[in-house]
Motif scaffolding. Sequence first.
Motif, short mmCIF file in Angstrom:
data_model
loop_
_atom_site.label_atom_id
_atom_site.label_comp_id
_atom_site.label_asym_id
_atom_site.label_seq_id
_atom_site.Cartn_x
_atom_site.Cartn_y
_atom_site.Cartn_z
N GLU A 252 0.84 -1.20 0.00
CA GLU A 252 0.00 0.00 0.00
C GLU A 252 0.88 1.26 0.00
O GLU A 252 1.89 1.32 0.72
CB GLU A 252 -0.92 0.02 1.21
N VAL A 253 0.49 2.24 -0.79
CA VAL A 253 1.25 3.49 -0.89
C VAL A 253 0.48 4.58 -0.14
O VAL A 253 -0.67 4.89 -0.48
CB VAL A 253 1.46 3.89 -2.36
N TYR A 254 1.12 5.15 0.87
CA TYR A 254 0.51 6.21 1.67
C TYR A 254 1.32 7.50 1.51
O TYR A 254 2.52 7.46 1.21
CB TYR A 254 0.49 5.82 3.15
N PRO A 255 0.69 8.65 1.73
CA PRO A 255 1.44 9.91 1.63
C PRO A 255 2.48 10.05 2.74
O PRO A 255 3.51 10.70 2.54
CB PRO A 255 0.35 10.98 1.76
N CYS A 256 2.20 9.45 3.90
CA CYS A 256 3.15 9.54 5.00
C CYS A 256 2.88 8.41 5.98
O CYS A 256 1.94 7.63 5.80
CB CYS A 256 3.05 10.90 5.71
N ASN A 257 3.68 8.35 7.03
CA ASN A 257 3.46 7.32 8.05
C ASN A 257 2.93 7.92 9.35
O ASN A 257 2.98 7.30 10.40
CB ASN A 257 4.76 6.55 8.34
N GLY A 258 2.39 9.15 9.26
CA GLY A 258 1.87 9.81 10.45
C GLY A 258 0.35 9.78 10.54
O GLY A 258 -0.23 10.43 11.41
#
Length: 378
Positions: A252-258
Amino acid sequence: MKQEKLSLPSDASIITTYRCQMRCKMCNIWKFPTDERKEITAKDLEKLSPLKFANVTGGEPFQRRDLEDIVSVLFTKAPRVVISTSGWHYDRIIKLAKKFPKIGIRVSIEGLSQANDDLRGRPGGFDNGLKVLLKLREMGVKDIGFGITVSNKNSEDMLWLYRLSKKLKMEFATATFHNSYYFHKDDNRVTNQDVVVSHFEELIEELLKENNPKSWARAFFNLGLINYIRGGKRMLPCEAGTENYFIEPYGEVYPCNGLEDRIWKESMGNIRDFDTFEELWFSEQAVKVRNLVKICPKNCWMVGTAAPVMKKYIRHPAQWIVENKTKSLLGKGPDFDKIPYYNVGQNPLQGDLNYSRMKPFTDNKGVKPDPDLPLVEE
């Protein structure tokens, strides 16, 4: 912020696994190990578009038996590849560095010996991490250093580690602990703000005294950490999912890990579902996620999302640096009571904790550890 034509990202973080042998108090990743049979492969990463920088992280990346294959692919995509590690697996790290002498290695050290081993939950972690770094330096590996995640219990040690890094001529990175789906935490909070902030102020003043522009930029970055701890709006906009992205172990590709479920968490797509990375990046779903980022109320300040915008809007950090380097030469320090907010056209709701759609914390929508996946011990 004027509408700009979207280009491909410059930075990526590859979360190779959630398996980890450490037992950190500020991170519960180790309780949720991924199934190594289902983790993204080097072949999956061949789809990535060209990058300027790739960070390999985890969990513990050196739990991956095929890490050399992953690094080999990433060096075809980016001129600079840096692995974030606990430093626990000495032999594996040294072996990989011999094969890839241009690799960057950042060892997480959360304080001097006692504080580090207490926070990371494994005795001997400090000594092991330092041993790795000294061996890498002996081998001639240039891109090495250590980083600290500042919490309630180790901010004083941050200053000692910074001075140690200077003595060893190694890079030194800082962060503060955050809450997110990634860490499986919702109780990471700096409760002794005055003490922690005072130590960051000391660090900034020492960084400004150095004769090194990179240190001055780090002074500005650490100012952002003070602002984050105090709950202020981000000094610069967050452009996560535009300048950078994160790939999770299952693709999965997310914009960030926050991201947090109690606020919002949405994937841009799974890299395995697309023939090329470009198809994912320019998809309708990716556009939707970028629009959510524009009104995200979190005020996170992490290097993965702060560094790209510091470069993009360089005139603002540069102006602060010139003003405060000049003060430093005159024996004065920055005015820490007046932290700047730079309006470059971002949505005013972004990074404003008062504008929050928070729901009761659900711990990743009730995600529970998989009983069939054993916790990593070594």
